[in-house]
Design a protein around this motif. Sequence first.
Motif, PDB file in Angstrom:
ATOM      1  N   VAL A   1       0.536 -14.021   9.906  1.00 10.32           N
ATOM      2  CA  VAL A   1       1.255 -13.479   8.750  1.00 10.32           C
ATOM      3  C   VAL A   1       0.229 -13.026   7.708  1.00 10.32           C
ATOM      4  O   VAL A   1      -0.761 -13.723   7.456  1.00 10.32           O
ATOM      5  CB  VAL A   1       2.193 -14.533   8.110  1.00 10.32           C
ATOM      6  N   VAL A   2       0.460 -11.869   7.106  1.00  8.96           N
ATOM      7  CA  VAL A   2      -0.345 -11.385   5.987  1.00  8.96           C
ATOM      8  C   VAL A   2       0.592 -11.181   4.803  1.00  8.96           C
ATOM      9  O   VAL A   2       1.595 -10.472   4.915  1.00  8.96           O
ATOM     10  CB  VAL A   2      -1.066 -10.062   6.324  1.00  8.96           C
ATOM     11  N   ILE A   3       0.259 -11.819   3.675  1.00  8.46           N
ATOM     12  CA  ILE A   3       1.088 -11.718   2.478  1.00  8.46           C
ATOM     13  C   ILE A   3       0.231 -11.163   1.338  1.00  8.46           C
ATOM     14  O   ILE A   3      -0.773 -11.765   0.961  1.00  8.46           O
ATOM     15  CB  ILE A   3       1.695 -13.072   2.076  1.00  8.46           C
ATOM     16  N   LEU A   4       0.637 -10.012   0.805  1.00 12.45           N
ATOM     17  CA  LEU A   4      -0.077  -9.344  -0.275  1.00 12.45           C
ATOM     18  C   LEU A   4       0.862  -9.117  -1.459  1.00 12.45           C
ATOM     19  O   LEU A   4       2.047  -9.450  -1.395  1.00 12.45           O
ATOM     20  CB  LEU A   4      -0.647  -8.012   0.219  1.00 12.45           C
ATOM     21  N   ALA A   5       0.321  -8.491  -2.518  1.00 15.82           N
ATOM     22  CA  ALA A   5       1.106  -8.236  -3.736  1.00 15.82           C
ATOM     23  C   ALA A   5       0.618  -6.916  -4.339  1.00 15.82           C
ATOM     24  O   ALA A   5       0.367  -5.964  -3.627  1.00 15.82           O
ATOM     25  CB  ALA A   5       0.951  -9.410  -4.701  1.00 15.82           C
ATOM     26  N   HIS A   6       0.529  -6.837  -5.656  1.00 14.67           N
ATOM     27  CA  HIS A   6      -0.110  -5.771  -6.428  1.00 14.67           C
ATOM     28  C   HIS A   6       0.676  -4.463  -6.521  1.00 14.67           C
ATOM     29  O   HIS A   6       0.743  -3.860  -7.582  1.00 14.67           O
ATOM     30  CB  HIS A   6      -1.513  -5.488  -5.874  1.00 14.67           C
ATOM     31  N   THR A   7       1.266  -3.986  -5.435  1.00 13.40           N
ATOM     32  CA  THR A   7       1.902  -2.661  -5.445  1.00 13.40           C
ATOM     33  C   THR A   7       3.274  -2.668  -6.090  1.00 13.40           C
ATOM     34  O   THR A   7       3.825  -1.597  -6.380  1.00 13.40           O
ATOM     35  CB  THR A   7       2.050  -2.111  -4.021  1.00 13.40           C
TER      36      THR A   7
ATOM     37  N   LYS B   1       2.109   6.173 -12.712  1.00 16.17           N
ATOM     38  CA  LYS B   1       3.366   6.918 -12.682  1.00 16.17           C
ATOM     39  C   LYS B   1       3.141   8.406 -12.445  1.00 16.17           C
ATOM     40  O   LYS B   1       4.047   9.111 -11.998  1.00 16.17           O
ATOM     41  CB  LYS B   1       4.131   6.698 -13.985  1.00 16.17           C
ATOM     42  N   SER B   2       1.944   8.894 -12.752  1.00 15.09           N
ATOM     43  CA  SER B   2       1.673  10.318 -12.635  1.00 15.09           C
ATOM     44  C   SER B   2       1.330  10.742 -11.211  1.00 15.09           C
ATOM     45  O   SER B   2       1.178  11.914 -10.924  1.00 15.09           O
ATOM     46  CB  SER B   2       0.504  10.711 -13.556  1.00 15.09           C
ATOM     47  N   LYS B   3       1.203   9.789 -10.296  1.00 14.40           N
ATOM     48  CA  LYS B   3       0.864  10.119  -8.914  1.00 14.40           C
ATOM     49  C   LYS B   3       1.373   9.009  -8.005  1.00 14.40           C
ATOM     50  O   LYS B   3       1.747   7.940  -8.458  1.00 14.40           O
ATOM     51  CB  LYS B   3      -0.645  10.295  -8.764  1.00 14.40           C
ATOM     52  N   LYS B   4       1.395   9.262  -6.725  1.00  9.69           N
ATOM     53  CA  LYS B   4       1.795   8.244  -5.772  1.00  9.69           C
ATOM     54  C   LYS B   4       0.832   7.063  -5.876  1.00  9.69           C
ATOM     55  O   LYS B   4      -0.320   7.245  -6.239  1.00  9.69           O
ATOM     56  CB  LYS B   4       1.781   8.803  -4.349  1.00  9.69           C
ATOM     57  N   TYR B   5       1.271   5.884  -5.544  1.00 13.57           N
ATOM     58  CA  TYR B   5       0.526   4.672  -5.853  1.00 13.57           C
ATOM     59  C   TYR B   5      -0.841   4.632  -5.152  1.00 13.57           C
ATOM     60  O   TYR B   5      -1.164   3.714  -4.422  1.00 13.57           O
ATOM     61  CB  TYR B   5       1.326   3.415  -5.488  1.00 13.57           C
TER      62      TYR B   5
ATOM     63  N   ILE C   1      -8.124  -3.805  -1.834  1.00 14.82           N
ATOM     64  CA  ILE C   1      -8.016  -3.427  -0.425  1.00 14.82           C
ATOM     65  C   ILE C   1      -8.181  -1.927  -0.206  1.00 14.82           C
ATOM     66  O   ILE C   1      -8.727  -1.496   0.817  1.00 14.82           O
ATOM     67  CB  ILE C   1      -6.675  -3.941   0.140  1.00 14.82           C
ATOM     68  N   ASP C   2      -7.742  -1.125  -1.158  1.00 15.95           N
ATOM     69  CA  ASP C   2      -7.800   0.331  -0.989  1.00 15.95           C
ATOM     70  C   ASP C   2      -9.225   0.835  -1.256  1.00 15.95           C
ATOM     71  O   ASP C   2      -9.601   1.119  -2.382  1.00 15.95           O
ATOM     72  CB  ASP C   2      -6.806   1.010  -1.936  1.00 15.95           C
ATOM     73  N   LYS C   3     -10.007   0.959  -0.200  1.00 16.65           N
ATOM     74  CA  LYS C   3     -11.410   1.356  -0.330  1.00 16.65           C
ATOM     75  C   LYS C   3     -11.558   2.818  -0.768  1.00 16.65           C
ATOM     76  O   LYS C   3     -12.614   3.219  -1.259  1.00 16.65           O
ATOM     77  CB  LYS C   3     -12.145   1.163   1.003  1.00 16.65           C
ATOM     78  N   LYS C   4     -10.521   3.619  -0.587  1.00 18.37           N
ATOM     79  CA  LYS C   4     -10.606   5.039  -0.935  1.00 18.37           C
ATOM     80  C   LYS C   4     -10.421   5.300  -2.431  1.00 18.37           C
ATOM     81  O   LYS C   4     -10.761   6.385  -2.905  1.00 18.37           O
ATOM     82  CB  LYS C   4      -9.560   5.833  -0.137  1.00 18.37           C
TER      83      LYS C   4
ATOM     84  N   ALA D   1      -0.332   2.173   1.719  1.00 19.38           N
ATOM     85  CA  ALA D   1      -0.804   2.460   3.083  1.00 19.38           C
ATOM     86  C   ALA D   1      -2.023   1.616   3.417  1.00 19.38           C
ATOM     87  O   ALA D   1      -2.155   1.108   4.544  1.00 19.38           O
ATOM     88  CB  ALA D   1      -1.130   3.940   3.227  1.00 19.38           C
ATOM     89  N   ALA D   2      -2.923   1.442   2.443  1.00 18.34           N
ATOM     90  CA  ALA D   2      -4.118   0.636   2.670  1.00 18.34           C
ATOM     91  C   ALA D   2      -3.762  -0.828   2.932  1.00 18.34           C
ATOM     92  O   ALA D   2      -4.377  -1.485   3.782  1.00 18.34           O
ATOM     93  CB  ALA D   2      -5.057   0.742   1.472  1.00 18.34           C
ATOM     94  N   CYS D   3      -2.767  -1.336   2.226  1.00 19.41           N
ATOM     95  CA  CYS D   3      -2.320  -2.712   2.444  1.00 19.41           C
ATOM     96  C   CYS D   3      -1.742  -2.885   3.845  1.00 19.41           C
ATOM     97  O   CYS D   3      -2.002  -3.898   4.514  1.00 19.41           O
ATOM     98  CB  CYS D   3      -1.287  -3.104   1.395  1.00 19.41           C
ATOM     99  N   LEU D   4      -0.969  -1.904   4.284  1.00 18.63           N
ATOM    100  CA  LEU D   4      -0.413  -1.961   5.631  1.00 18.63           C
ATOM    101  C   LEU D   4      -1.527  -1.933   6.677  1.00 18.63           C
ATOM    102  O   LEU D   4      -1.508  -2.712   7.640  1.00 18.63           O
ATOM    103  CB  LEU D   4       0.546  -0.793   5.855  1.00 18.63           C
ATOM    104  N   GLU D   5      -2.504  -1.066   6.499  1.00 15.92           N
ATOM    105  CA  GLU D   5      -3.626  -0.987   7.441  1.00 15.92           C
ATOM    106  C   GLU D   5      -4.429  -2.287   7.455  1.00 15.92           C
ATOM    107  O   GLU D   5      -4.861  -2.757   8.507  1.00 15.92           O
ATOM    108  CB  GLU D   5      -4.527   0.188   7.075  1.00 15.92           C
ATOM    109  N   PHE D   6      -4.627  -2.872   6.271  1.00 15.22           N
ATOM    110  CA  PHE D   6      -5.315  -4.156   6.172  1.00 15.22           C
ATOM    111  C   PHE D   6      -4.557  -5.227   6.960  1.00 15.22           C
ATOM    112  O   PHE D   6      -5.151  -6.013   7.719  1.00 15.22           O
ATOM    113  CB  PHE D   6      -5.446  -4.559   4.710  1.00 15.22           C
TER     114      PHE D   6
END
Length: 232
Positions: A184-190, A159-163, A112-115, A168-173
């Motif tokens: 309802v949108v249900i995701l995982a991964h993070t 762990k060396s940087k923010k996830y 989901i995180d295109k960036k 944020a990308a999941c929330l925007e999605f």
Amino acid sequence: MKCLFVSDAHYPKSDAIVRFLSEKYTNYDTIYILGDLFEFFYGYDSFVYSHHLRLINLLAQIGKSRRLVLFEGNHEYRFEGIKRYIEADVVKEFLEEDIDGFRVVLSHGDTIDKKDIFYRLFRGFLKSRPTLTLINLLPAYLLFNLSQKASNFSKRRIKSKKYRGTEAACLEFAQRKLKKGADVVILAHTHTPVFKKINNGLYINTGDFFENFSYVEYETTKGFFLKRWNDE
């Protein structure tokens, strides 16, 4: 109707998911496992790692009496190969379900995180047909050792940087999908549990069943709830 949504167990680093499903699966009509059930899984044509057998045998038992829906996570490759051993639906990336009239969008969420260009390129390389063909030629023990090194590298990087902006990308999605008519949108991964009402909709992240031991239940008379197994 009663449904379970759980993800990111990373078996066999923890056997909690085996104990949990053994105790709970008969309570549900449908069980959705939203990716990274295994720390590493490769769908060989005629081989399965011995340390996977305990969980695979349990899934086979569950699939005989319950609807079982498995999502391929970023730790699973050729995941459809698991259907040689169990009865289940295997989802490559996205699924939309009607659950008691609710339009529910589900995904593991790692694409989901295109960036995050580095991750997308790396993932695309690992899951490409040429790479999977090459992987299939490697001895199983060597592939497992390589997977452990890749996993450790990935975890150190996270762990060396923010996830990586993925949360944020999941929330925007979720916001986009809810705006387009999903309920309802249900995701995982993070690995971060989320239960967020957005206007008349709901965004949920199942978190993980490795450290948070979080999961989601749906029941016709009660709706959706985020729960933690170690709180019960």
